[in-house]
Design an enzyme around this catalytic site. Sequence first.
Site, PDB file in Angstrom:
ATOM      1  N   SER A 285       0.862  -1.189   0.000  1.00  0.00           N
ATOM      2  CA  SER A 285       0.000   0.000   0.000  1.00  0.00           C
ATOM      3  C   SER A 285       0.892   1.231   0.000  1.00  0.00           C
ATOM      4  O   SER A 285       2.066   1.148   0.342  1.00  0.00           O
ATOM      5  CB  SER A 285      -0.858   0.031   1.271  1.00  0.00           C
ATOM      6  OG  SER A 285      -0.105   0.522   2.374  1.00  0.00           O
ATOM      7  N   ASP A 286       0.353   2.379  -0.354  1.00  0.00           N
ATOM      8  CA  ASP A 286       1.101   3.604  -0.114  1.00  0.00           C
ATOM      9  C   ASP A 286       0.981   3.934   1.389  1.00  0.00           C
ATOM     10  O   ASP A 286       0.243   3.292   2.141  1.00  0.00           O
ATOM     11  CB  ASP A 286       0.627   4.747  -1.011  1.00  0.00           C
ATOM     12  CG  ASP A 286       1.728   5.804  -1.185  1.00  0.00           C
ATOM     13  OD1 ASP A 286       2.697   5.809  -0.390  1.00  0.00           O
ATOM     14  OD2 ASP A 286       1.634   6.633  -2.106  1.00  0.00           O
ATOM     15  N   TYR A 287       1.720   4.931   1.797  1.00  0.00           N
ATOM     16  CA  TYR A 287       1.885   5.326   3.194  1.00  0.00           C
ATOM     17  C   TYR A 287       0.531   5.586   3.878  1.00  0.00           C
ATOM     18  O   TYR A 287      -0.162   6.549   3.516  1.00  0.00           O
ATOM     19  CB  TYR A 287       2.714   6.610   3.201  1.00  0.00           C
ATOM     20  CG  TYR A 287       3.518   6.895   4.426  1.00  0.00           C
ATOM     21  CD1 TYR A 287       4.888   6.660   4.448  1.00  0.00           C
ATOM     22  CD2 TYR A 287       2.931   7.439   5.551  1.00  0.00           C
ATOM     23  CE1 TYR A 287       5.647   6.961   5.571  1.00  0.00           C
ATOM     24  CE2 TYR A 287       3.682   7.735   6.681  1.00  0.00           C
ATOM     25  CZ  TYR A 287       5.046   7.489   6.677  1.00  0.00           C
ATOM     26  OH  TYR A 287       5.792   7.785   7.780  1.00  0.00           O
TER      27      TYR A 287
END
Length: 738
Positions: A285-287
Amino acid sequence: MRTAKLSCLIIIFVVLTSLSPALVSSSSQDRIEQRINSLLARMTLEEKLGQLQQLDGEANGNFRPEHVEMVRKGLLGSTLNVRGAARTNELQRVAVNESRLKIPILFGFDVIHGYRTVFPIPLGEAATWDPAALERSAAIAAREARAAGVHWTFAPMVDIARDARWGRIAEGSGEDPYLGAMLAAARVRGFQGSDYSAPDKVVATAKHWVAYGAAEAGRDYNTTDLSERTLREVYFPPFKAAIDAKVGTFMTAFNDINGVPATANPFVLSDVLRSEWKFDGLVVSDYTAVMELMNHGLARDEADAASYALNAGTDMEMVSRFYNKHGAALIRSGKISTTTLNEAVRRVLRIKFRLGLFEKPYADEARETNSIFTPEHLAAAREIAARSMVLLKNQGDFLPLSKGVKAIAVIGPLADSQKDMIGSWTGDGKAEEAVTLLTGVKSKVSPQTTVRYAKGSELNDNSTAGLDEAVRVARESDVVIVAVGESAEMSGEAASRSSLDLPGQQMQLIKAIHATGKPYAVVLMNGRPLTISWIAENSPAILETWFAGTQGGHAIADVLFGDVNPGGKLPVTFPRSVGQVPLYYNHKNTGRPPDLNNKYTSKYLDVPWTPQFPFGHGLSYTKFKITNLKLSAVQMGRTGSLTVTAEVQNVGKRSGDEVVQLYIRDVTSSVTRPVKELKGFQRVTLQPGETKRVEFSLGPEQLGSYDRSMRFGVEPGEFKVMVGPDSANLVQATFQVR
Ligand code: BGC
């Protein structure tokens, strides 16, 4: 009899050796899967969830105290930002010596345009139109990063961006899917090589999957709403190219796509990525993007967010901890199946095995000292930076400047700024190691030349206090270089702008220099297209240098003084006004294409509909002619292909580079097509008077499009083929598909 036996043996040998590469790789793949199976069989539920967790280190590269305890218990699979051979080894030792199953940690980091040796920002690298240059810069970045214990880079960012307000346009390859695809593949090859377990390679990430660049109004993280056709034609191609180049991992995007956030979107994560494209790597996932599923209004609570993301196909969670916290309960309640969980863990382990971490978990600390920031890497950074520069205007051949000029003024808020020179994603790069334009100019000119400097203005405030000094310095000099643009932080993440003008008092500064009557060149440093109409109309010369990296000042001086003849081309359209955005060359024709003689056509009342500088534009200190466009056939079948050739000649007096660009147009089709689509390009170097023939091939892949049922194929009818030095100045021919 003996000869028959011998030939039989030879045949068997030849067959075996010709088969062996495939056999070896599939059997090593089988071995990896067996090892994963045996690990999975021994892992507890908590250990499995631990593999799906990625946590952030400190900005300076240290891990955090809690990481040690988590690693010891097998509850942390990966970190980001932890780097440095000694530090990564220290944490890795805990994983390998003290955790129950001894599964090594995967160290990730954003190595975007260099690790310590900083190359031009990605948009600048894209302006080279030279895949080999990008492959080389990525390979150097990989060598440095792996030596510092980093296994995994969150690059390349391959988001198509048609909206210059979006700050992250700086991180990608611009607006075009074809150029974007070629450059995505080059970067993946550079980072990963043929085997990323090598001590100088890292596993790459295609990000952000997908349509992040389509953020409404250019506002970062904003919603996107796109047809499947636009996704497939515009936003998918660079990702598909990364897959074909065997990219190991993907990162999800922050944005909502057509109502379903990318991090929980089964269509893109599962149907396209896994089923259609057969991707077997890891998706991170992104941050905190899993956590943000609640803000999106999709997930009710933390557990719901975890269930949405993991079920959709997001394997690893970056920074938020919902898989970890709620995974066990979700498994017990059946909201996540054991098969889904195991599959996600399998993908994480697969990348760890492919990286060779089980065999070689540690970084070689000696390598870190001798393979980072080497003279060879610096030379490459300088060369590639010079290749990325785009000569936007050069009235009366004002450039290149003479090294023997008596007095030169270097003016502007960016003329001596080290921190801006290295751009917004600097890896482990250090501003104090960057060469500014002022330093570059000083080391280029003759010992007799006087170099004067004035800052003139700040980048982004209202003070005009420095203008007088700048004017005085300009008056005392024979030639002036003015370096203006944006600060490095004005592009990149969370750096959207509603204006594309030069910020602060920089226009005033240029006008004040202009008013002195001294000849001057404008050097632009910026991470996005800017609106610079006044400069384009009034200033004698403009050199676009992006943020050129560690060696930027030298590279700019190489170009300004003619040691390097600029050959870069714009990978993005430069609008005249922000109101034209999104403005891109591969638009549709509309039912009322712009016509100056007819009010009721598609244009504006207050600004021309054309760009300031078109996609693909870039001049040279020499002149080129592109002629003799020839097609190998004027008719062909739907599955056929043809060859396009053209001649490019250097008709000027210096050696130089031209990027010959090939565009097509499918004139009529059951679904309307863009007025132009780039389908080939070649950057060639020509000596004065030299002619080269360039050749392109057009087949179903280049000529095809999606029909109304989203089936890809070539439709019969007329096609135009256009060749030229940019997307606006083209010679053309036609052919028919039957
Ligand atoms: C960015 C990603 C980046 C990640 C880790 C996010 O904010 O969107 O591109 O890889 O942070 O640093």
